[in-house]
Design a protein around this motif. Structure first.
Motif, PDB file in Angstrom:
ATOM      1  N   ILE A   1      -7.696   3.920  -5.207  1.00  0.00           N
ATOM      2  CA  ILE A   1      -8.974   4.047  -4.515  1.00  0.00           C
ATOM      3  C   ILE A   1      -9.004   5.384  -3.783  1.00  0.00           C
ATOM      4  CG2 ILE A   1     -10.545   2.911  -2.898  1.00  0.00           C
ATOM      5  CD1 ILE A   1      -8.531   0.417  -3.283  1.00  0.00           C
ATOM      6  N   GLU A   2     -10.023   6.185  -4.054  1.00  0.00           N
ATOM      7  CA  GLU A   2     -10.129   7.522  -3.449  1.00  0.00           C
ATOM      8  C   GLU A   2     -11.386   7.605  -2.598  1.00  0.00           C
ATOM      9  OE1 GLU A   2     -10.201  12.272  -4.763  1.00  0.00           O
ATOM     10  OE2 GLU A   2     -10.569  10.707  -6.254  1.00  0.00           O
ATOM     11  N   GLY A   3     -11.253   8.223  -1.432  1.00  0.00           N
ATOM     12  CA  GLY A   3     -12.425   8.401  -0.585  1.00  0.00           C
ATOM     13  C   GLY A   3     -12.262   9.564   0.359  1.00  0.00           C
ATOM     14  N   GLY A   4     -13.364  10.256   0.630  1.00  0.00           N
ATOM     15  CA  GLY A   4     -13.287  11.347   1.587  1.00  0.00           C
ATOM     16  C   GLY A   4     -14.585  12.107   1.708  1.00  0.00           C
ATOM     17  N   TRP A   5     -14.691  12.844   2.802  1.00  0.00           N
ATOM     18  CA  TRP A   5     -15.880  13.671   3.026  1.00  0.00           C
ATOM     19  C   TRP A   5     -15.494  15.140   3.280  1.00  0.00           C
ATOM     20  CZ3 TRP A   5     -17.303   9.714   7.275  1.00  0.00           C
ATOM     21  CH2 TRP A   5     -16.541   9.902   8.428  1.00  0.00           C
ATOM     22  N   MET A   6     -14.673  15.654   2.365  1.00  0.00           N
ATOM     23  CA  MET A   6     -14.265  17.053   2.451  1.00  0.00           C
ATOM     24  C   MET A   6     -14.801  17.892   1.288  1.00  0.00           C
ATOM     25  SD  MET A   6     -10.323  16.697   3.843  1.00  0.00           S
ATOM     26  CE  MET A   6     -10.109  18.472   4.008  1.00  0.00           C
TER      27      MET A   6
ATOM     28  N   LEU B   1      -6.200  -3.022   5.650  1.00  0.00           N
ATOM     29  CA  LEU B   1      -5.820  -2.202   4.505  1.00  0.00           C
ATOM     30  C   LEU B   1      -6.023  -0.718   4.802  1.00  0.00           C
ATOM     31  CD1 LEU B   1      -4.846  -2.022   1.617  1.00  0.00           C
ATOM     32  CD2 LEU B   1      -7.157  -2.602   0.841  1.00  0.00           C
ATOM     33  N   ALA B   2      -7.134  -0.379   5.450  1.00  0.00           N
ATOM     34  CA  ALA B   2      -7.397   1.020   5.806  1.00  0.00           C
ATOM     35  C   ALA B   2      -6.353   1.548   6.782  1.00  0.00           C
ATOM     36  CB  ALA B   2      -8.792   1.152   6.401  1.00  0.00           C
ATOM     37  N   LEU B   3      -5.975   0.737   7.750  1.00  0.00           N
ATOM     38  CA  LEU B   3      -4.963   1.152   8.722  1.00  0.00           C
ATOM     39  C   LEU B   3      -3.589   1.283   8.061  1.00  0.00           C
ATOM     40  CD1 LEU B   3      -6.043  -1.062  11.765  1.00  0.00           C
ATOM     41  CD2 LEU B   3      -6.376   1.409  11.495  1.00  0.00           C
ATOM     42  N   ALA B   4      -3.312   0.414   7.093  1.00  0.00           N
ATOM     43  CA  ALA B   4      -2.052   0.496   6.360  1.00  0.00           C
ATOM     44  C   ALA B   4      -1.993   1.777   5.540  1.00  0.00           C
ATOM     45  CB  ALA B   4      -1.893  -0.720   5.454  1.00  0.00           C
ATOM     46  N   ALA B   5      -3.127   2.148   4.937  1.00  0.00           N
ATOM     47  CA  ALA B   5      -3.178   3.385   4.158  1.00  0.00           C
ATOM     48  C   ALA B   5      -2.923   4.594   5.048  1.00  0.00           C
ATOM     49  CB  ALA B   5      -4.536   3.505   3.470  1.00  0.00           C
ATOM     50  N   LYS B   6      -3.534   4.596   6.223  1.00  0.00           N
ATOM     51  CA  LYS B   6      -3.320   5.712   7.150  1.00  0.00           C
ATOM     52  C   LYS B   6      -1.861   5.775   7.578  1.00  0.00           C
ATOM     53  CE  LYS B   6      -5.048   7.834  11.398  1.00  0.00           C
ATOM     54  NZ  LYS B   6      -6.061   7.750  12.492  1.00  0.00           N
TER      55      LYS B   6
ATOM     56  N   THR C   1      -5.539   5.894  -2.088  1.00  0.00           N
ATOM     57  CA  THR C   1      -4.774   4.704  -1.719  1.00  0.00           C
ATOM     58  C   THR C   1      -4.458   3.879  -2.962  1.00  0.00           C
ATOM     59  OG1 THR C   1      -5.886   4.605   0.433  1.00  0.00           O
ATOM     60  CG2 THR C   1      -4.784   2.602  -0.328  1.00  0.00           C
ATOM     61  N   THR C   2      -3.195   3.604  -3.164  1.00  0.00           N
ATOM     62  CA  THR C   2      -2.763   2.720  -4.249  1.00  0.00           C
ATOM     63  C   THR C   2      -2.385   1.373  -3.648  1.00  0.00           C
ATOM     64  OG1 THR C   2      -1.911   4.594  -5.526  1.00  0.00           O
ATOM     65  CG2 THR C   2      -1.166   2.409  -6.169  1.00  0.00           C
TER      66      THR C   2
ATOM     67  N   VAL D   1       0.842  -1.201   0.000  1.00  0.00           N
ATOM     68  CA  VAL D   1       0.000   0.000   0.000  1.00  0.00           C
ATOM     69  C   VAL D   1       0.876   1.250   0.000  1.00  0.00           C
ATOM     70  CG1 VAL D   1      -1.738   1.310   1.289  1.00  0.00           C
ATOM     71  CG2 VAL D   1      -1.808  -1.182   1.306  1.00  0.00           C
ATOM     72  N   PHE D   2       0.448   2.231  -0.790  1.00  0.00           N
ATOM     73  CA  PHE D   2       1.044   3.565  -0.716  1.00  0.00           C
ATOM     74  C   PHE D   2      -0.099   4.563  -0.813  1.00  0.00           C
ATOM     75  CE2 PHE D   2       2.967   7.455  -2.371  1.00  0.00           C
ATOM     76  CZ  PHE D   2       4.015   7.615  -1.472  1.00  0.00           C
ATOM     77  N   ALA D   3      -0.149   5.515   0.107  1.00  0.00           N
ATOM     78  CA  ALA D   3      -1.288   6.432   0.156  1.00  0.00           C
ATOM     79  C   ALA D   3      -0.846   7.858   0.453  1.00  0.00           C
ATOM     80  CB  ALA D   3      -2.282   5.969   1.219  1.00  0.00           C
ATOM     81  N   ARG D   4      -1.673   8.796  -0.009  1.00  0.00           N
ATOM     82  CA  ARG D   4      -1.531  10.212   0.307  1.00  0.00           C
ATOM     83  C   ARG D   4      -2.900  10.722   0.719  1.00  0.00           C
ATOM     84  NH1 ARG D   4       2.995   9.677   1.060  1.00  0.00           N
ATOM     85  NH2 ARG D   4       4.814  10.613   0.027  1.00  0.00           N
TER      86      ARG D   4
END
Length: 336
Positions: A222-227, A317-322, A210-211, A194-197
Motif C-alpha cells: 500500500i503506497e500513499g503520500g502527498w509529495m 496499522l498506520a502507527l505500526a507503519a510509521k 507499507t507491506t 507490517v514492514f514499511a519504508r
C-alpha cells in the motif's frame, strides 16, 4: 427530521454540507467555526447560523447529531463535548492521532448511549464497494496480493497549514494513507505484520510504502503520500490479484478530489476469459456515508461501517507503519 450541527468550515465541511443538502430527513441547522474568515465565507455561501462556541450552539439549537469536520487533533475534544450532550457523532477520519484518544472517543460515546461513526469513505465509494462485493463472491478466487495507492501534491488548503504539521494531522501516513489501510483491512481482515519504508519532511511521514501480512495469507503493498510535484493529478486505485482473476482500477482527478464524479473503468480479468468492464453506480460517496449514518440514527441501529473498532484498527496499522519506517524493522500488530 434529524437536525445536524456541522463542526468546521473548511474544504471537507463544504463537501459534507453539499451532501447533507441532498439527504432527505436531515437538516443542518447551524455550524461551528472559530476562524472568522472561514466562518464568514461559509455563512455567506450557506446562510446558516454560526457559532464560535459549541456549548452556546447546543444551548440555542436543537441538535440530534454533530458532523465533525475539524482538524484531527481536535477530534477527541469535540467528540467528548458532543457525547456528553447526548449527540450522535459522525467524525472525519482518521479517528484520532493516538490509540489513547481513539479509545477515549469510543468509550465516551458508549457511556452516553450515542453512536460514533468515522468517515472512512472508501467503504461507500462505488469502485471500492464493488471490488469488495466481487472478492466476496469469489469472482477472482482466493485473494493473494493486494496493491493500493493514493498520491497527491502537497495540500495547501488548510488554515495555517495545520495538515502539514505532524503533531496536528499525523502527516500523510495518517491523513491520506489511512484510507487505503482501512480498505485493505476491509478486504483481508485483521493485519498481523507490517514492514514499511518512507520519506519524512521534518517530522512528518509524507510518503510511505507499507507491506502488510494478513492472517489468511494475503499480502498487501500500500503506497500513499502527498509529495508529488507540479500539476500531478490526485491519483488512487487498486489491483487485487486472486487465484483465478484480477481486479484493477485507477482514478485520476484534480489537485484534490473535486472531480470525483468522473468515471474510470473497473476491470475484471479472469483466466480463460476476455476482460470485463464492471458497471459501478455513480453515487457521491460522501452523500452515501452520511445518508447511512442518518439511517442508523433513525433506526436506532449502531453503524456497521466506519465503526470505532474499524477506525482504531486502521489507526493501529498506520502507527505500526510509521514505527517500522523509524525503526527499520517489521512490526507485529499484537505488540501495539
Amino acid at each position: 427530521m434529524k437536525k445536524i450541527a456541522l463542526l468546521g468550515a473548511g474544504f471537507i465541511a463544504s463537501v459534507h454540507m453539499e451532501a447533507w443538502k441532498n439527504i432527505e430527513g436531515a437538516k443542518v441547522v447551524a455550524f461551528f467555526e472559530v476562524n472568522n474568515v472561514k466562518a464568514s465565507e461559509f455563512q455567506k455561501k450557506y446562510s446558516l447560523p454560526h457559532y464560535n462556541s459549541l456549548s452556546q450552539l447546543f444551548s440555542e439549537q436543537e441538535v440530534d447529531a454533530v458532523d465533525i469536520c475539524l482538524p484531527t487533533f481536535l477530534h477527541r475534544e469535540y467528540t467528548e463535548m458532543a457525547a456528553l450532550e447526548k449527540k450522535h457523532v459522525f467524525c472525519e477520519k482518521p479517528i484520532a492521532l493516538s490509540l489513547e484518544d481513539a479509545f477515549a472517543m469510543q468509550k465516551v460515546c458508549e457511556d452516553n448511549g450515542v453512536f460514533l461513526m468515522i468517515g472512512h469513505v472508501l467503504r461507500f465509494w462505488g469502485e471500492y464497494v464493488k471490488a469488495r462485493e466481487l472478492v466476496a463472491s469469489g469472482a477472482i478466487g482466493q485473494p493473494i496480493l493486494i496493491n493500493a495507492f493514493r498520491l497527491s501534491v502537497t495540500p495547501v488548503w488548510s488554515v495555517n497549514s495545520w495538515i502539514l504539521k505532524s503533531h496536528l494531522s499525523g502527516g500523510a501516513s495518517l491523513d491520506l494513507h489511512i484510507h487505503d489501510l482501512d480498505f485493505v483491512n476491509w478486504l483481508a481482515g485483521n493485519p498481523q505484520e507490517v514492514f514499511a519504508r518512507g520519506l519524512f519532511r521534518e517530522d512528518s511521514l509524507d510518503h510511505v510504502v507499507t507491506t502488510v501480512k494478513y492472517g489468511n495469507g494475503v499480502v498487501a503493498s500500500i503506497e500513499g503520500g502527498w509529495m508529488m510535484q507540479g500539476d500531478f493529478p490526485f491519483t488512487c486505485g487498486f489491483r487485487i490479484l486472486g487465484s483465478e482473476g484480477v481486479l484493477e482500477w485507477t482514478f485520476r482527478a484534480g489537485v484534490n478530489i473535486e472531480e470525483r464524479a468522473q468515471s474510470s473503468p473497473l476491470f475484471l480479468y479472469r483466466r480463460g476469459e476476455q476482460r470485463k468492464l464492471v458497471e459501478v453506480a455513480a453515487e457521491d460517496p460522501y452523500r452515501e456515508e452520511l445518508a447511512y449514518f442518518l439511517k442508523c440514527i433513525e433506526k436506532d441501529t449502531p453503524p456497521g461501517l466506519g465503526t470505532p473498532e474499524q477506525a482504531i484498527e486502521a489507526l493501529r496499522l498506520a502507527l505500526a507503519a510509521k514505527s517500522s519506517v523509524i525503526e527499520g524493522e517489521r512490526v507485529l500488530l499484537e505488540e501495539l
